[in-house]
Write an enzyme that holds these catalytic residues in place. Structure first.
Site, PDB file in Angstrom:
ATOM      1  N   CYS A 115       0.814  -1.228   0.000  1.00 18.15           N
ATOM      2  CA  CYS A 115       0.000   0.000   0.000  1.00 18.15           C
ATOM      3  C   CYS A 115       0.844   1.274   0.000  1.00 18.15           C
ATOM      4  O   CYS A 115       0.342   2.349  -0.322  1.00 18.15           O
ATOM      5  CB  CYS A 115      -0.932   0.029   1.205  1.00 18.15           C
ATOM      6  SG  CYS A 115      -2.118  -1.304   1.187  1.00 18.15           S
ATOM      7  N   HIS A 251      -3.196   7.558   3.239  1.00 17.97           N
ATOM      8  CA  HIS A 251      -3.607   6.297   2.623  1.00 17.97           C
ATOM      9  C   HIS A 251      -5.036   5.997   3.061  1.00 17.97           C
ATOM     10  O   HIS A 251      -5.380   6.145   4.227  1.00 17.97           O
ATOM     11  CB  HIS A 251      -2.666   5.182   3.069  1.00 17.97           C
ATOM     12  CG  HIS A 251      -3.084   3.824   2.635  1.00 17.97           C
ATOM     13  ND1 HIS A 251      -3.486   3.560   1.341  1.00 17.97           N
ATOM     14  CD2 HIS A 251      -3.182   2.648   3.301  1.00 17.97           C
ATOM     15  CE1 HIS A 251      -3.802   2.283   1.239  1.00 17.97           C
ATOM     16  NE2 HIS A 251      -3.633   1.712   2.413  1.00 17.97           N
ATOM     17  N   ASN A 281     -10.008   0.585  -0.073  1.00 24.53           N
ATOM     18  CA  ASN A 281      -8.539   0.586  -0.059  1.00 24.53           C
ATOM     19  C   ASN A 281      -8.019   0.124  -1.417  1.00 24.53           C
ATOM     20  O   ASN A 281      -8.131  -1.040  -1.763  1.00 24.53           O
ATOM     21  CB  ASN A 281      -8.052  -0.346   1.060  1.00 24.53           C
ATOM     22  CG  ASN A 281      -6.548  -0.358   1.194  1.00 24.53           C
ATOM     23  OD1 ASN A 281      -5.824   0.160   0.342  1.00 24.53           O
ATOM     24  ND2 ASN A 281      -6.066  -0.956   2.263  1.00 24.53           N
TER      25      ASN A 281
HETATM   26  N1  ACO Z   1     -18.966  -8.235   8.130  1.00 28.31           N
HETATM   27  C1  ACO Z   1     -19.527  -8.540   9.320  1.00 28.31           C
HETATM   28  N2  ACO Z   1     -18.812  -9.005  10.367  1.00 28.31           N
HETATM   29  C2  ACO Z   1     -17.482  -9.161  10.190  1.00 28.31           C
HETATM   30  C3  ACO Z   1     -16.847  -8.845   8.968  1.00 28.31           C
HETATM   31  C4  ACO Z   1     -17.654  -8.384   7.919  1.00 28.31           C
HETATM   32  N3  ACO Z   1     -17.143  -8.059   6.721  1.00 28.31           N
HETATM   33  N4  ACO Z   1     -15.536  -9.097   9.114  1.00 28.31           N
HETATM   34  C5  ACO Z   1     -15.338  -9.541  10.374  1.00 28.31           C
HETATM   35  N5  ACO Z   1     -16.515  -9.577  11.041  1.00 28.31           N
HETATM   36  C6  ACO Z   1     -16.768  -9.971  12.396  1.00 28.31           C
HETATM   37  C7  ACO Z   1     -15.675 -10.806  12.990  1.00 28.31           C
HETATM   38  O1  ACO Z   1     -15.877 -12.157  12.662  1.00 28.31           O
HETATM   39  C8  ACO Z   1     -15.814 -10.537  14.480  1.00 28.31           C
HETATM   40  O2  ACO Z   1     -16.860 -11.346  14.951  1.00 28.31           O
HETATM   41  P1  ACO Z   1     -16.791 -11.988  16.442  1.00 28.31           P
HETATM   42  O3  ACO Z   1     -16.668 -10.830  17.358  1.00 28.31           O
HETATM   43  O4  ACO Z   1     -18.098 -12.716  16.537  1.00 28.31           O
HETATM   44  O5  ACO Z   1     -15.585 -12.861  16.429  1.00 28.31           O
HETATM   45  C9  ACO Z   1     -16.329  -9.102  14.548  1.00 28.31           C
HETATM   46  O6  ACO Z   1     -16.776  -8.786  13.201  1.00 28.31           O
HETATM   47  C10 ACO Z   1     -15.351  -8.056  15.039  1.00 28.31           C
HETATM   48  O7  ACO Z   1     -14.137  -8.140  14.343  1.00 28.31           O
HETATM   49  P2  ACO Z   1     -12.951  -7.187  14.790  1.00 28.31           P
HETATM   50  O8  ACO Z   1     -11.698  -7.784  14.249  1.00 28.31           O
HETATM   51  O9  ACO Z   1     -13.025  -6.893  16.207  1.00 28.31           O
HETATM   52  O10 ACO Z   1     -13.295  -5.834  14.013  1.00 28.31           O
HETATM   53  P3  ACO Z   1     -12.445  -4.533  14.025  1.00 28.31           P
HETATM   54  O11 ACO Z   1     -13.185  -3.481  14.741  1.00 28.31           O
HETATM   55  O12 ACO Z   1     -11.013  -4.750  14.393  1.00 28.31           O
HETATM   56  O13 ACO Z   1     -12.454  -4.163  12.463  1.00 28.31           O
HETATM   57  C11 ACO Z   1     -11.084  -4.277  10.490  1.00 28.31           C
HETATM   58  C12 ACO Z   1     -11.883  -5.052  11.531  1.00 28.31           C
HETATM   59  C13 ACO Z   1     -12.028  -3.354   9.744  1.00 28.31           C
HETATM   60  C14 ACO Z   1     -10.430  -5.243   9.523  1.00 28.31           C
HETATM   61  C15 ACO Z   1     -10.038  -3.425  11.215  1.00 28.31           C
HETATM   62  O14 ACO Z   1      -9.311  -4.206  12.118  1.00 28.31           O
HETATM   63  C16 ACO Z   1      -9.086  -2.766  10.255  1.00 28.31           C
HETATM   64  O15 ACO Z   1      -9.448  -1.901   9.481  1.00 28.31           O
HETATM   65  N6  ACO Z   1      -7.797  -3.088  10.323  1.00 28.31           N
HETATM   66  C17 ACO Z   1      -6.806  -2.503   9.458  1.00 28.31           C
HETATM   67  C18 ACO Z   1      -6.641  -3.371   8.320  1.00 28.31           C
HETATM   68  C19 ACO Z   1      -6.445  -2.642   7.042  1.00 28.31           C
HETATM   69  O16 ACO Z   1      -6.876  -1.538   6.847  1.00 28.31           O
HETATM   70  N7  ACO Z   1      -5.795  -3.333   6.169  1.00 28.31           N
HETATM   71  C20 ACO Z   1      -5.583  -2.846   4.874  1.00 28.31           C
HETATM   72  C21 ACO Z   1      -4.193  -2.890   4.469  1.00 28.31           C
HETATM   73  S1  ACO Z   1      -3.114  -2.178   5.606  1.00 28.31           S
HETATM   74  C22 ACO Z   1      -3.441  -0.652   5.458  1.00 28.31           C
HETATM   75  O17 ACO Z   1      -3.678  -0.272   4.362  1.00 28.31           O
HETATM   76  C23 ACO Z   1      -3.455   0.126   6.691  1.00 28.31           C
END
Ligand code: ACO
Length: 324
Positions: A115, A251, A281
């Site tokens: 990224c 980003h 993204n």
């Molecule tokens: N729809 C519905 N529920 C979902 C989804 C979805 N698409 N994906 C996961 N869940 C569920 C999970 O299974 C979990 O369920 P559980 O509590 O019953 O186990 C619940 O949602 C909560 O998941 P968390 O991991 O706590 O959610 P979080 O608030 O951390 O958000 C996310 C997840 C959006 C991926 C976040 O961690 C994030 O944005 N991380 C950064 C990752 C990123 O941006 N990566 C891109 C590349 S790196 C960069 O560019 C920065």
């Protein structure tokens, strides 16, 4: 001797026609618009058509940037393209785009920093211009990340989209890019990666395929912390205070990460370019897409100070402080 700066003299971008909204995703992924919006800020993403490649999007973005700059492709002496989704293994996508632009003969190469690819490419181009080796450089960030998404993995598939952006840099006695900071820590490779490769072997396990794997929560935590120190370091390197910044162009991965960085800089969200809601993204495409949107919508004006930053797989992180 007078300083030579790299100045942005034109921007461009390209998005695939097809838009996939969160409501569309609800129809085939176990997710909801509400979950995606509140966790990430994303409302929709653009998806490349069948046969439409990273190079196709890069070419369009590049043509628009060249047109805005009033520069002919034949005047370029370098093309640097950030991507982690090249059209083919080789030649580089930069070479493919160079030929299609008719810029044959100039240096052309890809930079793979996930990224952070575009901001890395900008850093490389800046160094070539500052050292006097190049005068006009085309810098592109282009991706078709949805090519390596598993639509059954709801944790990752809702986050990504396709797109490209580009800038034309020119050597100038006027600022210009003040500073770029590039970093990486390969110790984090397994938190965000696509473990399929050439030398490491194309995997043949069932359902493995070419897929992004991510530990979302861990990526989130490291990204926020790392970007905090990155923006401090960049301001210091450029000899600027946060209060002198006009715009943050981050980003576009997650609105919550963006808000955390803005807060660290004491900037209001009015001073932050946000396109993650529209584009999701787009990896290397994200920063130049946001920049082009900001320029063409009239938000970013000549003479304003911009801070660009990115974070991605590797981990890699990079920034640029510049006067537009
Ligand atoms: N729809 C519905 N529920 C979902 C989804 C979805 N698409 N994906 C996961 N869940 C569920 C999970 O299974 C979990 O369920 P559980 O509590 O019953 O186990 C619940 O949602 C909560 O998941 P968390 O991991 O706590 O959610 P979080 O608030 O951390 O958000 C996310 C997840 C959006 C991926 C976040 O961690 C994030 O944005 N991380 C950064 C990752 C990123 O941006 N990566 C891109 C590349 S790196 C960069 O560019 C920065």
């Amino acid at each position: 001797m007078a300083q030579t700066y790299a100045r942005i003299i034109g921007t461009g971008s390209a998005l695939p026609e097809r838009v996939l909204s969160n409501a569309d995703l609800e129809k085939f992924v176990d997710t909801s618009d509400e979950w995606i919006r509140t966790r990430t800020g994303i409302r929709q993403r653009h998806i490349a058509a069948e046969g439409q490649t990273t190079g196709d999007l890069a070419l369009q973005a590049a043509q628009r940037a060249l047109e805005a700059a009033g520069v002919k492709a034949s005047e370029l002496d370098m093309i640097v393209l950030g991507t982690t989704t090249p059209d083919i293994i080789f030649p580089s996508t930069a070479c493919l785009v160079q030929n299609r632009l008719g810029a044959n003969g100039c240096a052309a190469f890809d930079v793979n920093a996930a990224c952070s690819g575009f901001v890395y490419a900008l850093g490389v181009a800046n160094s070539f211009i500052r050292s006097g080796q190049s005068k006009k450089v085309l810098v592109i960030g282009a991706e078709t990340l949805t090519r390596m998404i598993d639509w059954n993995e709801r944790e990752t598939c809702v986050l990504f989209g396709d797109g490209a952006g580009a800038v034309v840099l020119e050597a100038s006695s006027e600022p210009g890019i003040y500073a770029t900071c590039l970093h990486a820590d390969g110790g984090y490779k397994e938190l965000l990666w696509n473990p399929v490769g050439v030398s490491a072997g194309f995997r043949d396990e069932p359902n493995h395929g070419v897929r992004i794997k991510m530990a979302g929560r861990e990526v989130f935590k490291v990204a926020v912390k790392t970007l905090d120190s990155l923006v401090e370091q960049t301001l210091q390197a450029g000899g600027m205070e946060a209060s002198q910044l006009d715009w943050l162009i981050p980003h576009q991965a997650n609105l919550r990460i963006i808000e955390a960085t803005a807060k660290r800089l004491n900037m209001s969200m009015e001073q932050v370019i946000v396109t993650v809601d529209q584009h999701a993204n787009t990896s290397s495409g994200s920063v130049p897409l946001a920049l082009d949107y900001a320029v063409r919508s009239g938000k970013v004006q000549r003479g304003q100070n911009l801070l660009l930053e990115a974070f991605g797989g590797g981990f890699t992180w990079a920034s640029a402080l510049l006067r537009y």
